[in-house]
Design an enzyme around this catalytic site. Structure first.
Site, PDB file in Angstrom:
ATOM      1  N   LEU A 167     -11.692 -43.684 -15.011  1.00 15.90           N
ATOM      2  CA  LEU A 167     -10.242 -43.671 -15.240  1.00 15.90           C
ATOM      3  C   LEU A 167      -9.854 -44.714 -16.291  1.00 15.90           C
ATOM      4  CD1 LEU A 167      -8.741 -43.233 -11.647  1.00 15.90           C
ATOM      5  CD2 LEU A 167      -8.829 -41.536 -13.481  1.00 15.90           C
ATOM      6  N   ALA A 169      -8.833 -44.381 -19.338  1.00 18.68           N
ATOM      7  CA  ALA A 169      -7.594 -44.077 -20.047  1.00 18.68           C
ATOM      8  C   ALA A 169      -6.379 -44.405 -19.179  1.00 18.68           C
ATOM      9  CB  ALA A 169      -7.563 -42.606 -20.464  1.00 18.68           C
ATOM     10  N   TYR A 170      -6.485 -44.162 -17.887  1.00 22.01           N
ATOM     11  CA  TYR A 170      -5.413 -44.542 -16.966  1.00 22.01           C
ATOM     12  C   TYR A 170      -5.286 -46.059 -16.912  1.00 22.01           C
ATOM     13  CZ  TYR A 170      -2.569 -44.571 -12.697  1.00 22.01           C
ATOM     14  OH  TYR A 170      -1.572 -44.775 -11.775  1.00 22.01           O
ATOM     15  N   ASN A 171      -6.439 -46.761 -16.848  1.00 28.81           N
ATOM     16  CA  ASN A 171      -6.418 -48.224 -16.942  1.00 28.81           C
ATOM     17  C   ASN A 171      -5.646 -48.680 -18.174  1.00 28.81           C
ATOM     18  OD1 ASN A 171      -9.807 -48.405 -15.772  1.00 28.81           O
ATOM     19  ND2 ASN A 171      -8.016 -49.070 -14.640  1.00 28.81           N
ATOM     20  N   LYS A 174      -1.757 -48.022 -17.993  1.00 27.67           N
ATOM     21  CA  LYS A 174      -1.041 -48.931 -17.097  1.00 27.67           C
ATOM     22  C   LYS A 174      -1.051 -50.365 -17.627  1.00 27.67           C
ATOM     23  CE  LYS A 174       0.571 -46.035 -14.171  1.00 27.67           C
ATOM     24  NZ  LYS A 174       2.037 -45.791 -14.155  1.00 27.67           N
TER      25      LYS A 174
END
Length: 266
Positions: A167, A169-171, A174
């Site tokens: 994850l 890209a999510y890291n 955010k």
């Protein structure tokens, strides 16, 4: 009346149809706020799960007649947010807080295999959406007479502070939210308008169900091992943190992150 001489206070909340966004709307309304509740009420092609619906948004508003105004709008579209701010002004007299809760969950692959479509889905909603809300809402927050107590609160995530497997890209998205809030707070220096982020841990929402699916887990309860609380968080718990930051009494807090994460980052 509030300490600033006008009442009731008015908020704009994005991602409001369900999950943490809906919990924020409910709590603000219960505390006497007037709320414009915005949600796209449509599925995101990059997300493999259904997003909030028009029915959920209007059911939320019906719970608070005269207090909550529902708006179908896309945070990726600046004009949608500007229209919501205008509605807050026309209907309730102004704006005192903006809460950026709209986000999506996509991923499930290592960074070097992450598609442009997944990257764009995360950053367009989760980062551009926060930026657009600031562009639309901050001028209205600053339009309140001094001394002001305006609040801009963005939902980040424990993922902004800890690397998560498959994850990245999510890291990154955010972490970008946290950076935006720090910069915004600095731009707002001395105005009486504060900017903060809330980083939840694993919260019982449809987005967490989608996270469990990405990992091939039997259910979201698998994530409880990351919490010192030994349980998943409820949206209402995160909303309590968000709404405290919206309150005038949070005046000493700006440019920082409140970790409502059950001890995930301890």
């Amino acid at each position: 009346m509030t300490g600033t001489g006008y009442a009731p206070r008015v908020a704009l909340v994005t991602g409001a149809a369900r999950g943490i966004g809906a919990a924020v709307v409910h709590r603000l309304a219960a505390e006497g706020w007037r709320v414009v509740a915005l949600d796209i009420c449509a599925d995101e092609p990059g997300a493999a799960y259904p997003l909030g619906s028009e029915s959920e948004l209007f059911t939320l508003a019906d719970t608070w007649p005269g207090t909550v105004r529902p708006v179908i709008g896309d945070v990726r579209d600046l004009a949608s947010l500007q229209g919501a701010v205008e509605l807050a002004r026309d209907t309730f007299g102004g704006l005192d807080a903006a809460v950026a809760a709209a986000a999506v969950m996509v991923g499930g692959r290592p960074l070097w295999e992450t598609s442009d479509e997944d990257w764009d889905a995360l950053f367009e909603t989760g980062v551009r959406g926060v930026t657009n809300l600031a562009r639309a809402a901050v001028p209205a927050l600053l339009a309140r007479p001094a001394p002001r107590s305006g609040r801009f609160v963005a939902l980040a995530s424990a993922a902004a502070h800890r690397g998560l497997w498959h994850l990245a890209a999510y890291n990154a998205a955010k972490a970008a939210v946290v950076g935006l809030v720090r910069g915004l707070a600095t731009d707002l220096r001395g105005t009486g308008v504060n900017a903060t982020a809330v980083s939840p841990g694993s919260t019982r929402t449809p987005m967490l169900d989608a996270s469990a699916d990405l990992y091939g887990l039997p259910g979201p309860e698998e994530f409880t091992r990351y919490h010192l609380t030994d349980r998943l968080l409820m949206p209402e718990e995160v909303a309590a943190a968000v709404c405290w930051l919206c309150d005038e009494r949070s005046s000493a807090v700006t440019g920082t992150v409140l970790h409502a994460d059950g001890g995930f980052t301890a």
